[in-house]
Design an enzyme around this catalytic site. Structure first.
Site, PDB file in Angstrom:
ATOM      1  N   TYR A 275       0.844  -1.211   0.000  1.00 18.50           N
ATOM      2  CA  TYR A 275       0.000   0.000   0.000  1.00 18.50           C
ATOM      3  C   TYR A 275       0.878   1.259   0.000  1.00 18.50           C
ATOM      4  O   TYR A 275       0.596   2.228  -0.705  1.00 18.50           O
ATOM      5  CB  TYR A 275      -0.934  -0.020   1.225  1.00 18.50           C
ATOM      6  CG  TYR A 275      -1.531   1.326   1.546  1.00 18.50           C
ATOM      7  CD1 TYR A 275      -2.427   1.952   0.670  1.00 18.50           C
ATOM      8  CD2 TYR A 275      -1.185   2.003   2.715  1.00 18.50           C
ATOM      9  CE1 TYR A 275      -2.952   3.207   0.957  1.00 18.50           C
ATOM     10  CE2 TYR A 275      -1.709   3.250   3.012  1.00 18.50           C
ATOM     11  CZ  TYR A 275      -2.584   3.846   2.129  1.00 18.50           C
ATOM     12  OH  TYR A 275      -3.086   5.093   2.409  1.00 18.50           O
TER      13      TYR A 275
ATOM     14  N   GLN B 195      -4.792  18.377   4.676  1.00 21.80           N
ATOM     15  CA  GLN B 195      -5.120  18.078   3.271  1.00 21.80           C
ATOM     16  C   GLN B 195      -6.578  17.662   3.183  1.00 21.80           C
ATOM     17  O   GLN B 195      -7.076  16.939   4.047  1.00 21.80           O
ATOM     18  CB  GLN B 195      -4.199  16.955   2.773  1.00 21.80           C
ATOM     19  CG  GLN B 195      -4.484  16.472   1.362  1.00 21.80           C
ATOM     20  CD  GLN B 195      -5.368  15.234   1.360  1.00 21.80           C
ATOM     21  OE1 GLN B 195      -5.291  14.404   2.254  1.00 21.80           O
ATOM     22  NE2 GLN B 195      -6.224  15.113   0.351  1.00 21.80           N
TER      23      GLN B 195
ATOM     24  N   HIS C  10       1.370  12.704  -7.023  1.00 22.62           N
ATOM     25  CA  HIS C  10       0.826  11.820  -5.994  1.00 22.62           C
ATOM     26  C   HIS C  10       1.747  10.611  -5.769  1.00 22.62           C
ATOM     27  O   HIS C  10       1.284   9.492  -5.562  1.00 22.62           O
ATOM     28  CB  HIS C  10      -0.578  11.361  -6.393  1.00 22.62           C
ATOM     29  CG  HIS C  10      -1.511  11.151  -5.231  1.00 22.62           C
ATOM     30  ND1 HIS C  10      -2.541  12.017  -4.943  1.00 22.62           N
ATOM     31  CD2 HIS C  10      -1.582  10.182  -4.279  1.00 22.62           C
ATOM     32  CE1 HIS C  10      -3.210  11.574  -3.882  1.00 22.62           C
ATOM     33  NE2 HIS C  10      -2.642  10.470  -3.453  1.00 22.62           N
TER      34      HIS C  10
ATOM     35  N   ASP D  26       6.634  17.524  -4.418  1.00 23.23           N
ATOM     36  CA  ASP D  26       6.958  16.233  -3.806  1.00 23.23           C
ATOM     37  C   ASP D  26       7.146  15.182  -4.887  1.00 23.23           C
ATOM     38  O   ASP D  26       6.939  15.430  -6.072  1.00 23.23           O
ATOM     39  CB  ASP D  26       5.886  15.816  -2.773  1.00 23.23           C
ATOM     40  CG  ASP D  26       4.547  15.460  -3.391  1.00 23.23           C
ATOM     41  OD1 ASP D  26       4.471  15.214  -4.614  1.00 23.23           O
ATOM     42  OD2 ASP D  26       3.548  15.419  -2.641  1.00 23.23           O
TER      43      ASP D  26
ATOM     44  N   THR E 113      -0.206  11.541   4.110  1.00 21.39           N
ATOM     45  CA  THR E 113      -0.311  10.139   3.694  1.00 21.39           C
ATOM     46  C   THR E 113      -1.499   9.532   4.434  1.00 21.39           C
ATOM     47  O   THR E 113      -1.527   9.518   5.667  1.00 21.39           O
ATOM     48  CB  THR E 113       0.970   9.336   4.010  1.00 21.39           C
ATOM     49  OG1 THR E 113       1.356   9.584   5.349  1.00 21.39           O
ATOM     50  CG2 THR E 113       2.108   9.700   3.089  1.00 21.39           C
TER      51      THR E 113
ATOM     52  N   THR F 134      -6.160  18.484  -2.525  1.00 19.08           N
ATOM     53  CA  THR F 134      -5.545  17.587  -3.508  1.00 19.08           C
ATOM     54  C   THR F 134      -6.445  17.500  -4.737  1.00 19.08           C
ATOM     55  O   THR F 134      -7.631  17.181  -4.624  1.00 19.08           O
ATOM     56  CB  THR F 134      -5.312  16.200  -2.890  1.00 19.08           C
ATOM     57  OG1 THR F 134      -4.422  16.363  -1.789  1.00 19.08           O
ATOM     58  CG2 THR F 134      -4.695  15.235  -3.877  1.00 19.08           C
TER      59      THR F 134
ATOM     60  N   GLY G 263       6.661  12.003   1.413  1.00 15.93           N
ATOM     61  CA  GLY G 263       5.574  11.026   1.501  1.00 15.93           C
ATOM     62  C   GLY G 263       6.117   9.748   2.099  1.00 15.93           C
ATOM     63  O   GLY G 263       6.114   9.526   3.303  1.00 15.93           O
TER      64      GLY G 263
ATOM     65  N   TYR H 172      -9.830  16.433   0.334  1.00 15.67           N
ATOM     66  CA  TYR H 172     -10.328  16.121  -1.002  1.00 15.67           C
ATOM     67  C   TYR H 172     -11.653  16.850  -1.129  1.00 15.67           C
ATOM     68  O   TYR H 172     -12.348  17.073  -0.132  1.00 15.67           O
ATOM     69  CB  TYR H 172     -10.560  14.614  -1.150  1.00 15.67           C
ATOM     70  CG  TYR H 172      -9.282  13.800  -1.234  1.00 15.67           C
ATOM     71  CD1 TYR H 172      -8.454  13.892  -2.349  1.00 15.67           C
ATOM     72  CD2 TYR H 172      -8.919  12.937  -0.209  1.00 15.67           C
ATOM     73  CE1 TYR H 172      -7.284  13.134  -2.428  1.00 15.67           C
ATOM     74  CE2 TYR H 172      -7.750  12.183  -0.290  1.00 15.67           C
ATOM     75  CZ  TYR H 172      -6.942  12.288  -1.404  1.00 15.67           C
ATOM     76  OH  TYR H 172      -5.790  11.546  -1.486  1.00 15.67           O
TER      77      TYR H 172
HETATM   78  C1  LIG Z   1       0.775   5.523   1.531  1.00 17.91           C
HETATM   79  C2  LIG Z   1       0.477   6.829   0.875  1.00 17.91           C
HETATM   80  C3  LIG Z   1      -0.721   7.474   1.167  1.00 17.91           C
HETATM   81  C4  LIG Z   1      -0.999   8.714   0.595  1.00 17.91           C
HETATM   82  N1  LIG Z   1      -2.148   9.357   0.932  1.00 17.91           N
HETATM   83  C5  LIG Z   1      -2.378  10.610   0.464  1.00 17.91           C
HETATM   84  C6  LIG Z   1      -3.512  11.330   0.902  1.00 17.91           C
HETATM   85  O1  LIG Z   1      -4.297  10.873   1.718  1.00 17.91           O
HETATM   86  N2  LIG Z   1      -3.695  12.570   0.391  1.00 17.91           N
HETATM   87  C7  LIG Z   1      -2.829  13.117  -0.521  1.00 17.91           C
HETATM   88  O2  LIG Z   1      -3.034  14.246  -0.961  1.00 17.91           O
HETATM   89  N3  LIG Z   1      -1.742  12.443  -0.940  1.00 17.91           N
HETATM   90  C8  LIG Z   1      -1.484  11.225  -0.462  1.00 17.91           C
HETATM   91  N4  LIG Z   1      -0.371  10.545  -0.861  1.00 17.91           N
HETATM   92  C9  LIG Z   1       0.571  11.198  -1.763  1.00 17.91           C
HETATM   93  C10 LIG Z   1       1.642  11.971  -0.957  1.00 17.91           C
HETATM   94  O3  LIG Z   1       1.085  13.084  -0.309  1.00 17.91           O
HETATM   95  C11 LIG Z   1       2.764  12.481  -1.859  1.00 17.91           C
HETATM   96  O4  LIG Z   1       2.215  13.207  -2.923  1.00 17.91           O
HETATM   97  C12 LIG Z   1       3.660  11.372  -2.389  1.00 17.91           C
HETATM   98  O5  LIG Z   1       3.768  10.326  -1.479  1.00 17.91           O
HETATM   99  C13 LIG Z   1       5.037  11.927  -2.701  1.00 17.91           C
HETATM  100  O6  LIG Z   1       5.860  10.945  -3.217  1.00 17.91           O
HETATM  101  P1  LIG Z   1       6.924  10.122  -2.329  1.00 17.91           P
HETATM  102  O7  LIG Z   1       6.139   9.144  -1.557  1.00 17.91           O
HETATM  103  O8  LIG Z   1       7.803   9.497  -3.316  1.00 17.91           O
HETATM  104  O9  LIG Z   1       7.611  11.117  -1.428  1.00 17.91           O
HETATM  105  C14 LIG Z   1      -0.084   9.296  -0.309  1.00 17.91           C
HETATM  106  C15 LIG Z   1       1.106   8.631  -0.600  1.00 17.91           C
HETATM  107  C16 LIG Z   1       1.401   7.424  -0.012  1.00 17.91           C
HETATM  108  C17 LIG Z   1       2.712   6.755  -0.327  1.00 17.91           C
END
Ligand SMILES: Cc1cc2nc3c(=O)[nH]c(=O)nc-3n(C[C@H](O)[C@H](O)[C@H](O)COP(=O)(O)O)c2cc1C
Length: 419
Positions: free
Chosen positions: A35, A138, A287, A318, A89, A166, A341, A140
């Site tokens: 995940y 954050q 993302h 990011d 996350t 987002t 992230g 949605y």
């Molecule tokens: C496990 C996981 C859950 C995430 N959940 C969200 C979320 O709830 N809302 C959101 O805007 N981005 C979410 N993201 C995206 C992160 O905010 C971010 O954009 C991304 O992880 C950046 O890349 P990196 O993991 O390589 O640093 C999630 C990413 C991961 C890995």
């Protein structure tokens, strides 16, 4: 002996984010690790997010006095100890009990902001109260807009500093490696069920005594008793709104009096639209490679975005950051800050709050060391002249770039006069 990453239990023995990742892999059941880890479809964007850093090299200066080094930056008028923060996350409670509080507390202790995900398992009020520090949230934009209006009220009352909307998730990305662990939505296959049993430590920490963590910040979007993963997945599937547009951002702008940030911009045209919509900042993001596969990396578009809106909007980004030196490359290209992230999620998964603190410490020390080796004692002085990458013209220093912009403005005025 073969080279090996550290995968034990002592977070202090992790020397890199990769070590924390190896520890996370060991502590988490396969379905949880997947995940966190996976991307969409062929994971081309996931790989691109990492590859892009290898293409950019440093041009260090030598014989510079770097006895004192400074990596703090100012974000929205307030000091942040480092040029990065913990990004949102979702469902962090799956990696460690009350994961959101652990992440937020580690960020507060390190003097950097924390962005709480909309799909978190601790209420925003609890996170703010227990962690302290700068908490952003954050969100949605679901079909039921009133639920967001109510959430914004709660966020304001709780002292949330900024809302981060987002915008790259109007449709779910196709994360095939994640899907393969299930025989049907939310029903693990036998292989994964056995694998869970082989992780009693994780079970005791996350599942005991109430089972899977429940969502705490979806407000009245979820009918009573539907805050379980299953209930939420059904409702959220219905609530995803592919009709989202910039009008919705303007609606939220009118409603939310504090800092408003759009996360999911990938290019100068959309950055300009964000500016027009009256937001305070943007996060360039794909993302983490989890949505549109083959999308560009945020680093690919950073220079053109900074050229258009730098100084007018807070430009953050990011995707793929695992090293302090990579954060410095983004800052040198004009970013105000980077969001993490997976890097901090690996820390959380490896060892709860001490694991997140270790991830932050690793990155802060790497930044400090790289500044010293670059011959740059203040991060504010870092610019493109410290970088080289193929296909790029010799980079301009800040002074050269300013001179070029001024001469372009003069040329434009002359052209306008001669019409
Ligand atoms: C496990 C996981 C859950 C995430 N959940 C969200 C979320 O709830 N809302 C959101 O805007 N981005 C979410 N993201 C995206 C992160 O905010 C971010 O954009 C991304 O992880 C950046 O890349 P990196 O993991 O390589 O640093 C999630 C990413 C991961 C890995």
């Amino acid at each position: 002996m073969e080279r090996r990453l550290y995968a034990g239990r002592d977070v202090k023995r992790a020397h890199s984010i990769d070590d924390l990742r190896a520890m996370a892999r060991k502590r988490l059941p396969n379905f949880c690790f997947e995940y966190v880890e996976g991307g969409a479809e062929d994971e081309a964007t996931l790989r691109r997010n990492r590859d892009v850093f290898r293409e950019i090299a440093f041009l260090p200066r030598t014989l510079v006095n770097v006895e004192k080094r400074k990596q703090s930056v100012t974000l929205f008028g307030e000091r942040s100890a480092s040029p990065f923060m913990i990004g949102p996350t979702g469902y962090s409670g799956l990696m460690f009990r009350e994961g959101d509080v652990k992440l937020a507390s580690a960020a507060a202790a390190a003097g950097i902001p924390f962005v709480l995900s909309n799909v978190s398992t601790v209420s925003l009020e609890d996170v703010v109260q227990r962690a302290g520090g700068r908490v952003w949230m954050q969100v949605y934009m679901y079909r039921t807009r009133e639920s967001l209006a109510k959430l914004a009220q709660r966020a304001k009352a709780a002292g949330i500093e900024a809302l981060v909307v987002t915008t790259d998730s109007a449709v779910f990305g196709k994360r095939e490696w994640d899907l393969r662990n299930y025989i049907e939505p939310l029903k693990l296959d036998w292989r994964n069920k056995f694998d869970v049993l082989r992780h009693p430590g994780w079970m005791a920490n996350v599942l005991w005594p109430n089972g899977m963590p429940r969502f705490a910040n979806l407000g009245d979007l979820l009918p009573p008793g539907q805050d379980s993963v299953k209930g939420a997945t059904i409702t959220l599937g219905r609530e995803l709104d592919p009709s989202l547009s910039w009008d919705d951002i303007r609606w939220l702008r009118d409603l939310w009096p504090r800092r408003l940030i759009v996360k999911g911009v990938l290019g100068a045209p959309d950055a300009l639209k964000a500016l027009e919509a009256g937001v305070d900042g943007i996060v360039l993001s794909n993302h983490g490679g989890r949505q549109l596969d083959s999308a560009v990396s945020a680093m690919d578009v950073l220079p053109e975005v900074v050229e258009q809106v730098g100084g007018k909007l807070c430009v953050m980004l990011d995707g793929g950051f695992r090293r302090g030196s990579e954060i410095l490359k983004a800052v040198a290209l004009g970013a105000d800050a980077v969001l993490l992230g997976r890097a901090t999620t690996y820390g959380l998964s490896a060892g709860g709050q001490p694991g997140v603190e270790r991830a932050i410490e690793i990155l802060q020390t790497e930044i400090d060391r790289a500044l010293g080796l670059l011959g740059c004692c203040d991060i504010a002085g870092l610019d493109r002249s410290y970088l080289r990458w193929p296909g790029q013209q010799a980079p301009l220093s800040r002074a050269q770039a300013q001179a070029q912009t001024q001469s372009q403005t003069v040329q434009a005025r002359v052209a306008a006069l001669s019409v």
